[in-house]
Design an enzyme around this catalytic site. Structure first.
Site, PDB file in Angstrom:
ATOM      1  N   GLY A 132       3.441 -13.174   2.761  1.00 37.10           N
ATOM      2  CA  GLY A 132       2.756 -12.769   4.088  1.00 37.10           C
ATOM      3  C   GLY A 132       1.571 -11.910   3.828  1.00 37.10           C
ATOM      4  N   GLN A 182      -5.386  -6.318   5.154  1.00 37.18           N
ATOM      5  CA  GLN A 182      -5.248  -6.635   3.809  1.00 37.18           C
ATOM      6  C   GLN A 182      -6.378  -7.149   3.107  1.00 37.18           C
ATOM      7  OE1 GLN A 182      -0.851  -7.639   3.979  1.00 37.18           O
ATOM      8  NE2 GLN A 182      -0.966  -6.627   2.098  1.00 37.18           N
ATOM      9  N   CYS A 193       4.717  -5.467  -1.577  1.00 29.50           N
ATOM     10  CA  CYS A 193       3.691  -5.698  -0.778  1.00 29.50           C
ATOM     11  C   CYS A 193       2.386  -6.086  -1.604  1.00 29.50           C
ATOM     12  CB  CYS A 193       3.147  -4.363   0.035  1.00 29.50           C
ATOM     13  SG  CYS A 193       1.789  -4.692   1.148  1.00 29.50           S
ATOM     14  N   LEU A 194       1.419  -6.809  -1.033  1.00 36.54           N
ATOM     15  CA  LEU A 194       0.529  -7.198  -2.084  1.00 36.54           C
ATOM     16  C   LEU A 194      -0.693  -6.128  -2.211  1.00 36.54           C
ATOM     17  CD1 LEU A 194      -0.415 -11.035  -0.887  1.00 36.54           C
ATOM     18  CD2 LEU A 194       0.665 -10.241  -2.849  1.00 36.54           C
ATOM     19  N   HIS A 240       7.312  -6.364   8.516  1.00 28.48           N
ATOM     20  CA  HIS A 240       6.424  -5.917   7.462  1.00 28.48           C
ATOM     21  C   HIS A 240       4.950  -6.142   7.850  1.00 28.48           C
ATOM     22  CE1 HIS A 240       5.378  -5.177   3.004  1.00 28.48           C
ATOM     23  NE2 HIS A 240       4.235  -5.719   3.672  1.00 28.48           N
ATOM     24  N   GLU A 241       4.750  -7.494   8.472  1.00 37.96           N
ATOM     25  CA  GLU A 241       3.550  -7.661   9.025  1.00 37.96           C
ATOM     26  C   GLU A 241       3.019  -7.277  10.066  1.00 37.96           C
ATOM     27  OE1 GLU A 241       1.802  -8.997   6.491  1.00 37.96           O
ATOM     28  OE2 GLU A 241       3.762  -9.733   5.329  1.00 37.96           O
ATOM     29  N   HIS A 296       1.815  -3.569   9.468  1.00 36.00           N
ATOM     30  CA  HIS A 296       0.389  -3.534   8.842  1.00 36.00           C
ATOM     31  C   HIS A 296      -0.536  -3.703   9.892  1.00 36.00           C
ATOM     32  CE1 HIS A 296       0.385  -4.076   4.292  1.00 36.00           C
ATOM     33  NE2 HIS A 296       1.227  -5.170   4.272  1.00 36.00           N
TER      34      HIS A 296
HETATM   35 ZN    ZN Z   1       2.417  -5.918   3.025  1.00 35.27          ZN
END
Ligand code: ZN
Length: 186
Positions: free
Chosen positions: A56, A61, A104-105, A146-147, A150
């Protein structure tokens, strides 16, 4: 299937913003123009997510403060969920709260057991402005929550407490990317 229908095939990966970048802390703005620029952003987001092997990605991000996320994520039954949401709203979370491994990226290489509801429903729009409702369970419900976090300027580590939180933040401070991200040394 024509290659142009594969999400991200027309996009290019953009640099990821890493923990410590102010773009990750700012709540994102609603999208008002459902135009070619939005379609290009979504393609680039897919390309970025796939290049980083994520499940995701939220627009902030990659430093774009708009309420958009993309996903390609399995649930606990290994059903694949692939799509994007514009102006998503988490309208329902229920089921048991489960502490499961989450990463998380924007904090590469770090994972922590994070509490999330087992079921989530998100309403939003497609890139063309069509209304969409996406429901998920298990790991995919985790991804949706999670998204959405963000886009409100949140990170999963904000949901950790006590030792788990200290451990994750210590690992982040020691990570090879921490200095590059301008994290204060400690
Ligand atoms: Zn993330």
């Amino acid at each position: 299937m024509r290659s142009r229908t594969i999400p991200g095939s027309a996009g290019r990966p953009r640099p990821l913003r890493i923990l410590g970048d102010p773009a990750l802390k700012e709540p994102c703005r609603e999208v008002t123009a459902f135009d070619g620029e939005l379609a290009r952003l979504i393609e680039d987001m897919y390309a970025t997510m796939y290049a980083a092997r994520g499940v995701g990605l939220a627009a902030n991000q990659i430093g774009v403060p708009l309420r958009v996320f993309v996903y390609d994520c399995p649930d606990d039954e290994d059903v694949r969920h692939l799509g994007h949401l514009v102006n998503p709203r988490l309208v329902e979370t229920d089921g048991p709260v489960i502490r499961g491994s989450e990463g998380c990226l924007s904090l590469p290489g770090i994972e922590a057991g994070t509490p999330r509801h087992d079921h989530a429903v998100v309403e939003g729009r497609s890139r063309d402005g069509e209304p969409l409702t996406v429901a998920g369970t298990g790991f995919f419900a985790r991804c949706l929550q999670h998204e959405c976090d963000h886009l409100d300027g949140g990170l999963y580590v904000d949901r950790l407490t006590g030792l788990r939180r200290r451990r994750a933040l210590r690992a982040a401070a020691k990570a090879p990317w921490a200095v590059a991200a301008g994290e204060p040394g400690r």
